[in-house]
Scaffold this motif. Structure first.
Motif, PDB file in Angstrom:
ATOM      1  N   PRO A 108      -3.768   3.379  14.357  1.00 39.95           N
ATOM      2  CA  PRO A 108      -4.572   2.175  14.136  1.00 39.95           C
ATOM      3  C   PRO A 108      -5.989   2.465  13.629  1.00 39.95           C
ATOM      4  N   ARG A 109      -6.579   3.547  14.083  1.00 43.50           N
ATOM      5  CA  ARG A 109      -7.945   3.875  13.641  1.00 43.50           C
ATOM      6  C   ARG A 109      -7.959   4.254  12.156  1.00 43.50           C
ATOM      7  N   SER A 110      -6.990   5.023  11.718  1.00 39.87           N
ATOM      8  CA  SER A 110      -6.906   5.381  10.295  1.00 39.87           C
ATOM      9  C   SER A 110      -6.706   4.149   9.431  1.00 39.87           C
ATOM     10  N   THR A 116       6.158   5.172   9.076  1.00 41.64           N
ATOM     11  CA  THR A 116       6.487   3.909   9.736  1.00 41.64           C
ATOM     12  C   THR A 116       7.715   3.265   9.099  1.00 41.64           C
ATOM     13  N   VAL A 117       8.108   2.151   9.692  1.00 39.10           N
ATOM     14  CA  VAL A 117       9.074   1.242   9.078  1.00 39.10           C
ATOM     15  C   VAL A 117       8.302  -0.026   8.775  1.00 39.10           C
ATOM     16  N   SER A 118       8.324  -0.443   7.512  1.00 42.16           N
ATOM     17  CA  SER A 118       7.575  -1.621   7.086  1.00 42.16           C
ATOM     18  C   SER A 118       8.517  -2.792   6.859  1.00 42.16           C
ATOM     19  N   ALA A 131       0.812  -1.217   0.000  1.00 41.91           N
ATOM     20  CA  ALA A 131       0.000   0.000   0.000  1.00 41.91           C
ATOM     21  C   ALA A 131       0.849   1.272   0.000  1.00 41.91           C
ATOM     22  N   LEU A 132       1.901   1.263  -0.811  1.00 38.71           N
ATOM     23  CA  LEU A 132       2.747   2.455  -0.894  1.00 38.71           C
ATOM     24  C   LEU A 132       2.003   3.601  -1.561  1.00 38.71           C
ATOM     25  N   ALA A 141      -0.047  -5.777   8.378  1.00 37.78           N
ATOM     26  CA  ALA A 141       0.011  -5.137   9.689  1.00 37.78           C
ATOM     27  C   ALA A 141      -0.071  -3.630   9.459  1.00 37.78           C
ATOM     28  N   GLN A 142      -0.512  -2.925  10.445  1.00 34.44           N
ATOM     29  CA  GLN A 142      -0.682  -1.472  10.349  1.00 34.44           C
ATOM     30  C   GLN A 142       0.587  -0.787   9.836  1.00 34.44           C
ATOM     31  N   THR A 143       1.734  -1.074  10.440  1.00 33.52           N
ATOM     32  CA  THR A 143       2.978  -0.400  10.030  1.00 33.52           C
ATOM     33  C   THR A 143       3.441  -0.856   8.656  1.00 33.52           C
TER      34      THR A 143
END
Length: 136
Positions: free
Chosen positions: A112-114, A31-33, A5-6, A103-105
Protein backbone atom coordinates in the motif's frame (compact mmCIF):
# COMPACT_ATOMS: atom_id res chain seq x y z
CA UNK A 1 -1.82 -0.20 -19.96
CA UNK A 2 -3.71 3.01 -19.41
CA UNK A 3 -6.73 1.76 -17.49
CA UNK A 4 -4.82 -0.50 -15.07
CA UNK A 5 -1.26 0.86 -14.94
CA UNK A 6 0.22 -2.23 -16.57
CA UNK A 7 3.98 -2.37 -16.73
CA UNK A 8 5.68 -3.08 -20.05
CA UNK A 9 6.89 -6.46 -18.78
CA UNK A 10 3.31 -7.36 -17.82
CA UNK A 11 2.03 -6.51 -21.31
CA UNK A 12 4.82 -8.49 -22.97
CA UNK A 13 4.34 -11.57 -20.79
CA UNK A 14 0.52 -11.59 -20.69
CA UNK A 15 -0.85 -14.97 -21.73
CA UNK A 16 -4.45 -16.16 -21.96
CA UNK A 17 -4.04 -18.44 -18.97
CA UNK A 18 -3.50 -15.33 -16.85
CA UNK A 19 -6.90 -13.91 -17.81
CA UNK A 20 -10.03 -15.14 -16.01
CA UNK A 21 -12.63 -14.32 -18.65
CA UNK A 22 -15.63 -15.26 -16.51
CA UNK A 23 -14.65 -12.88 -13.69
CA UNK A 24 -12.77 -10.25 -15.69
CA UNK A 25 -9.64 -10.75 -13.60
CA UNK A 26 -6.02 -10.66 -14.60
CA UNK A 27 -3.09 -12.38 -12.89
CA UNK A 28 -0.23 -9.89 -12.73
CA UNK A 29 3.32 -10.00 -11.41
CA UNK A 30 2.34 -9.12 -7.85
CA UNK A 31 -1.47 -9.12 -7.70
CA UNK A 32 -4.72 -10.20 -9.29
CA UNK A 33 -6.52 -7.23 -10.81
CA UNK A 34 -10.21 -6.92 -11.49
CA UNK A 35 -10.54 -5.27 -14.88
CA UNK A 36 -13.02 -2.50 -15.56
CA UNK A 37 -15.74 -3.16 -18.17
CA UNK A 38 -13.93 -1.24 -20.94
CA UNK A 39 -10.78 -3.31 -20.49
CA UNK A 40 -12.77 -6.55 -20.57
CA UNK A 41 -14.56 -5.31 -23.70
CA UNK A 42 -11.23 -4.48 -25.35
CA UNK A 43 -9.95 -8.02 -24.70
CA UNK A 44 -13.03 -9.72 -26.19
CA UNK A 45 -12.04 -9.50 -29.90
CA UNK A 46 -8.52 -10.68 -29.07
CA UNK A 47 -9.92 -13.61 -27.10
CA UNK A 48 -12.29 -14.48 -29.95
CA UNK A 49 -9.34 -14.43 -32.39
CA UNK A 50 -7.50 -16.81 -30.04
CA UNK A 51 -10.39 -19.29 -30.20
CA UNK A 52 -12.63 -18.00 -27.44
CA UNK A 53 -12.56 -18.66 -23.70
CA UNK A 54 -12.92 -22.43 -24.10
CA UNK A 55 -10.22 -22.85 -26.74
CA UNK A 56 -7.56 -20.18 -26.20
CA UNK A 57 -4.30 -21.83 -25.22
CA UNK A 58 -3.17 -20.86 -21.72
CA UNK A 59 0.41 -20.27 -22.88
CA UNK A 60 -0.54 -18.20 -25.97
CA UNK A 61 0.39 -14.53 -25.69
CA UNK A 62 -2.45 -12.01 -25.66
CA UNK A 63 -0.51 -9.36 -27.57
CA UNK A 64 1.88 -9.82 -30.52
CA UNK A 65 4.67 -7.71 -29.01
CA UNK A 66 7.79 -9.67 -28.09
CA UNK A 67 10.12 -6.86 -27.09
CA UNK A 68 9.83 -3.43 -25.50
CA UNK A 69 10.78 -1.92 -28.84
CA UNK A 70 7.88 -3.77 -30.54
CA UNK A 71 5.46 -2.25 -28.03
CA UNK A 72 6.97 1.23 -28.26
CA UNK A 73 6.75 1.09 -32.06
CA UNK A 74 3.08 0.11 -31.89
CA UNK A 75 2.37 3.00 -29.50
CA UNK A 76 4.35 5.35 -31.77
CA UNK A 77 2.26 4.32 -34.79
CA UNK A 78 -1.00 4.83 -32.90
CA UNK A 79 0.15 8.29 -31.81
CA UNK A 80 1.16 9.16 -35.38
CA UNK A 81 -2.17 7.93 -36.73
CA UNK A 82 -4.04 10.06 -34.20
CA UNK A 83 -1.79 13.06 -34.87
CA UNK A 84 -0.61 13.08 -31.25
CA UNK A 85 2.88 13.43 -29.79
CA UNK A 86 4.48 10.14 -28.79
CA UNK A 87 3.50 9.00 -25.31
CA UNK A 88 5.82 6.32 -23.94
CA UNK A 89 4.81 3.36 -21.79
CA UNK A 90 6.02 4.94 -18.54
CA UNK A 91 3.97 8.07 -19.27
CA UNK A 92 0.92 5.90 -19.94
CA UNK A 93 1.40 4.10 -16.63
CA UNK A 94 1.77 7.39 -14.72
CA UNK A 95 -1.35 8.76 -16.42
CA UNK A 96 -3.27 5.70 -15.27
CA UNK A 97 -2.20 6.23 -11.68
CA UNK A 98 -3.18 9.90 -12.00
CA UNK A 99 -6.45 9.57 -13.92
CA UNK A 100 -8.27 6.56 -12.44
CA UNK A 101 -9.47 5.77 -8.92
CA UNK A 102 -7.73 2.39 -8.94
CA UNK A 103 -7.60 0.01 -6.04
CA UNK A 104 -4.09 -0.96 -5.02
CA UNK A 105 -4.30 -4.49 -6.47
CA UNK A 106 -6.03 -3.29 -9.64
CA UNK A 107 -2.99 -1.12 -10.33
CA UNK A 108 -0.65 -4.06 -9.69
CA UNK A 109 0.73 -2.99 -6.32
CA UNK A 110 1.15 -5.44 -3.45
CA UNK A 111 2.40 -2.81 -1.00
CA UNK A 112 0.00 0.00 0.00
CA UNK A 113 2.81 2.47 0.72
CA UNK A 114 4.40 1.95 -2.71
CA UNK A 115 1.00 2.43 -4.34
CA UNK A 116 0.42 5.66 -2.45
CA UNK A 117 3.87 7.00 -3.37
CA UNK A 118 3.36 6.11 -7.05
CA UNK A 119 -0.04 7.83 -7.13
CA UNK A 120 1.34 10.94 -5.42
CA UNK A 121 4.22 11.12 -7.90
CA UNK A 122 1.90 10.67 -10.87
CA UNK A 123 -0.42 13.40 -9.59
CA UNK A 124 2.46 15.78 -8.89
CA UNK A 125 3.69 15.40 -12.46
CA UNK A 126 0.19 16.18 -13.73
CA UNK A 127 -0.04 16.41 -17.48
CA UNK A 128 3.36 17.99 -17.96
CA UNK A 129 5.50 16.62 -20.73
CA UNK A 130 8.69 15.33 -19.04
CA UNK A 131 10.67 15.83 -22.26
CA UNK A 132 9.70 19.51 -22.35
CA UNK A 133 10.80 19.93 -18.74
CA UNK A 134 14.19 18.45 -19.61
CA UNK A 135 14.65 21.09 -22.32
CA UNK A 136 14.39 23.98 -19.89
Amino acid sequence: MYRHALQVTEVLSLRWGMYDHARGRLLRRRTVSTLDPLSVQALEPLLADAGGPMHAHDDAHVFPYRTQDDLRLAIFRVCQGANLPFTGPSQIRRASLRDFPLAQTDAGYADPRSFELAQNLARSLGTRDPDAAADT
